[in-house]
Design a protein around this motif. Sequence first.
Motif, PDB file in Angstrom:
ATOM      1  N   ILE A 192     109.214 112.197  48.657  1.00  0.00           N
ATOM      2  CA  ILE A 192     108.007 111.527  48.918  1.00  0.00           C
ATOM      3  C   ILE A 192     107.521 111.595  50.470  1.00  0.00           C
ATOM      4  O   ILE A 192     106.552 111.683  51.006  1.00  0.00           O
ATOM      5  N   LEU A 193     108.597 110.595  51.103  1.00  0.00           N
ATOM      6  CA  LEU A 193     108.339 110.325  52.492  1.00  0.00           C
ATOM      7  C   LEU A 193     108.270 111.735  53.195  1.00  0.00           C
ATOM      8  O   LEU A 193     107.448 111.452  54.401  1.00  0.00           O
ATOM      9  N   HIS A 194     109.148 112.642  52.986  1.00  0.00           N
ATOM     10  CA  HIS A 194     109.094 113.609  53.772  1.00  0.00           C
ATOM     11  C   HIS A 194     107.652 114.467  53.667  1.00  0.00           C
ATOM     12  O   HIS A 194     107.236 114.907  54.609  1.00  0.00           O
ATOM     13  N   LEU A 195     107.092 114.471  52.548  1.00  0.00           N
ATOM     14  CA  LEU A 195     105.783 115.072  52.301  1.00  0.00           C
ATOM     15  C   LEU A 195     104.677 114.331  52.982  1.00  0.00           C
ATOM     16  O   LEU A 195     104.039 114.936  53.757  1.00  0.00           O
ATOM     17  N   LEU A 196     104.831 112.951  53.022  1.00  0.00           N
ATOM     18  CA  LEU A 196     103.851 112.194  53.682  1.00  0.00           C
ATOM     19  C   LEU A 196     103.957 112.596  55.123  1.00  0.00           C
ATOM     20  O   LEU A 196     102.921 112.634  56.094  1.00  0.00           O
ATOM     21  N   LYS A 197     104.993 112.520  55.742  1.00  0.00           N
ATOM     22  CA  LYS A 197     105.533 112.874  57.114  1.00  0.00           C
ATOM     23  C   LYS A 197     104.788 114.053  57.664  1.00  0.00           C
ATOM     24  O   LYS A 197     104.300 114.343  58.660  1.00  0.00           O
ATOM     25  N   ARG A 198     105.245 115.167  56.732  1.00  0.00           N
ATOM     26  CA  ARG A 198     104.860 116.603  56.850  1.00  0.00           C
ATOM     27  C   ARG A 198     102.968 116.767  56.843  1.00  0.00           C
ATOM     28  O   ARG A 198     102.538 117.109  58.250  1.00  0.00           O
ATOM     29  N   ALA A 199     102.470 115.708  56.038  1.00  0.00           N
ATOM     30  CA  ALA A 199     100.963 115.737  56.160  1.00  0.00           C
ATOM     31  C   ALA A 199     100.656 114.999  57.367  1.00  0.00           C
ATOM     32  O   ALA A 199      99.533 115.592  57.817  1.00  0.00           O
ATOM     33  N   ASP A 201     101.834 114.778  60.349  1.00  0.00           N
ATOM     34  CA  ASP A 201     101.884 115.610  61.495  1.00  0.00           C
ATOM     35  C   ASP A 201     101.036 116.702  61.591  1.00  0.00           C
ATOM     36  O   ASP A 201     100.646 116.897  62.837  1.00  0.00           O
ATOM     37  N   ARG A 202     100.876 117.330  60.360  1.00  0.00           N
ATOM     38  CA  ARG A 202      99.899 118.431  60.384  1.00  0.00           C
ATOM     39  C   ARG A 202      98.590 118.051  60.912  1.00  0.00           C
ATOM     40  O   ARG A 202      97.963 118.889  61.286  1.00  0.00           O
ATOM     41  N   ARG A 203      98.155 116.730  60.106  1.00  0.00           N
ATOM     42  CA  ARG A 203      96.700 116.413  60.564  1.00  0.00           C
ATOM     43  C   ARG A 203      96.721 115.862  61.995  1.00  0.00           C
ATOM     44  O   ARG A 203      95.605 116.264  62.486  1.00  0.00           O
ATOM     45  N   VAL A 204      97.938 115.101  62.505  1.00  0.00           N
ATOM     46  CA  VAL A 204      97.698 114.915  64.020  1.00  0.00           C
ATOM     47  C   VAL A 204      97.558 116.425  64.910  1.00  0.00           C
ATOM     48  O   VAL A 204      96.684 116.298  65.872  1.00  0.00           O
ATOM     49  N   SER A 205      98.566 117.255  64.695  1.00  0.00           N
ATOM     50  CA  SER A 205      98.548 118.452  65.193  1.00  0.00           C
ATOM     51  C   SER A 205      97.042 119.184  65.220  1.00  0.00           C
ATOM     52  O   SER A 205      96.646 119.979  66.173  1.00  0.00           O
ATOM     53  N   ASP A 206      96.345 118.998  63.992  1.00  0.00           N
ATOM     54  CA  ASP A 206      95.123 119.763  63.880  1.00  0.00           C
ATOM     55  C   ASP A 206      93.879 118.808  64.452  1.00  0.00           C
ATOM     56  O   ASP A 206      92.676 119.279  64.480  1.00  0.00           O
ATOM     57  N   GLY A 207      94.243 117.426  64.770  1.00  0.00           N
ATOM     58  CA  GLY A 207      93.111 116.748  65.572  1.00  0.00           C
ATOM     59  C   GLY A 207      92.283 116.260  64.412  1.00  0.00           C
ATOM     60  O   GLY A 207      91.115 115.680  64.552  1.00  0.00           O
ATOM     61  N   LYS A 208      92.744 115.982  63.016  1.00  0.00           N
ATOM     62  CA  LYS A 208      92.032 115.736  62.184  1.00  0.00           C
ATOM     63  C   LYS A 208      92.212 114.061  62.120  1.00  0.00           C
ATOM     64  O   LYS A 208      93.317 113.729  62.262  1.00  0.00           O
ATOM     65  N   PRO A 209      91.471 113.213  61.506  1.00  0.00           N
ATOM     66  CA  PRO A 209      91.650 111.758  61.230  1.00  0.00           C
ATOM     67  C   PRO A 209      92.739 111.556  60.325  1.00  0.00           C
ATOM     68  O   PRO A 209      92.695 112.181  59.096  1.00  0.00           O
ATOM     69  N   VAL A 210      93.593 110.539  60.330  1.00  0.00           N
ATOM     70  CA  VAL A 210      94.549 110.274  59.577  1.00  0.00           C
ATOM     71  C   VAL A 210      94.342 108.849  58.883  1.00  0.00           C
ATOM     72  O   VAL A 210      94.126 108.121  59.247  1.00  0.00           O
ATOM     73  N   ARG A 211      93.982 109.109  57.551  1.00  0.00           N
ATOM     74  CA  ARG A 211      93.846 108.147  56.676  1.00  0.00           C
ATOM     75  C   ARG A 211      94.687 107.708  55.632  1.00  0.00           C
ATOM     76  O   ARG A 211      95.927 108.472  55.631  1.00  0.00           O
ATOM     77  N   PHE A 212      94.678 106.479  54.959  1.00  0.00           N
ATOM     78  CA  PHE A 212      95.685 106.169  53.776  1.00  0.00           C
ATOM     79  C   PHE A 212      95.512 107.110  52.817  1.00  0.00           C
ATOM     80  O   PHE A 212      94.348 107.519  52.348  1.00  0.00           O
ATOM     81  N   PRO A 213      96.597 107.468  52.098  1.00  0.00           N
ATOM     82  CA  PRO A 213      97.987 106.938  52.414  1.00  0.00           C
ATOM     83  C   PRO A 213      98.857 107.747  53.668  1.00  0.00           C
ATOM     84  O   PRO A 213      99.872 107.174  53.955  1.00  0.00           O
ATOM     85  N   ILE A 214      98.315 108.578  53.987  1.00  0.00           N
ATOM     86  CA  ILE A 214      99.032 109.281  54.929  1.00  0.00           C
ATOM     87  C   ILE A 214      99.339 108.592  56.282  1.00  0.00           C
ATOM     88  O   ILE A 214     100.561 109.030  56.769  1.00  0.00           O
TER      89      ILE A 214
END
Length: 324
Positions: A192-199, A201-214
């Motif tokens: 679960i932690l791996h999937l959260l971290k992967r999501a 990193d993807r949002r950060v690289s895409d320049g999208k806002p990172v919200r809870f729980p990501i």
Amino acid sequence: MTGAEVANALFVATIVVYAAAMFSYAVEYAFDKRAPKRAKTLVASGGGGIDADADASDEAPTEAPISPAAARGAGRLGLVLTFLGTAALLASIVVRVVYTGRWPWGNMFEYTVGVALAGMTTWLILVTRGSVPRRLGLFATFAVTMVLGTSVRVYTEAGPLVPALDSYWIIIHVTAAICASGILLIGCVFAILHLLKRAHDRRVSDGKPVRFPINIAERLPDATALERLTFKIHVFAFPLLTFGIIAGSVWAHLAWGRYWNWDPKEVWAFIAWVVYAAYLHARVSGRSAKANAPWIAILGYAVMLFNLTAVNLVFGGLHSYAGV
């Protein structure tokens, strides 16, 4: 106090201590930030320098309510509390064994407590070996505390085994199943932690806002490291799960005259085994299959939970004599 009352008191103390450890880990996870961030406001037009009218607080380091040193101290306290809670849980099981004069896996409550002990022992081995950062104890203690809290709903008074379970095979078969389930619990946490971290990193690289729980994943280790650890845990647990199923079939042959009876418990244990085998296969296959492997691992533990709860409490079968 009777032995049963002592065992119950130690069990309650375990939950309280684990909850305190979880809070301590949370403090370290949230506030152990070695370098304070400096906020700057750029001029919307003109020379592109710092806005002269910006608030002075924007140019000062952001002060956390708890210093990084204090946060790391809280993390060390959390680790000490985790050891104490695990010792109390083990003592609770030992007292129950002495009081009843039997192996302690006679019902669903005792099985669940055993899974919690195996899971937390797995976590402590990982953290003491330096395989994982201490602050991730927040997630391990949360998972184990939830397991212990759920076990209260199926609490069973300490007593003798039902005749059908009075066999040395309970030591072999059920202990293997408990150890596998506890290790796979921690494996599921890391999946679960791996999937959260992967999501994240993807949002950060895409320049999208990172919200809870990501946004919880901001201070997690590298996604690749989490994925690799998830795989190692499952590789270790899978042979134990396999052995537990084989030992159960041998016990079934001795008790019922057949190695396999297509009992609901047996069927769902086999389904869980197939799902975990699919996870291991996907993990060593192509890139697309490997990307989906963590989801398969989580599905595997969902099947394990279904087998422990719904199959025990709803379905009838040859294992129904165990009750809860």
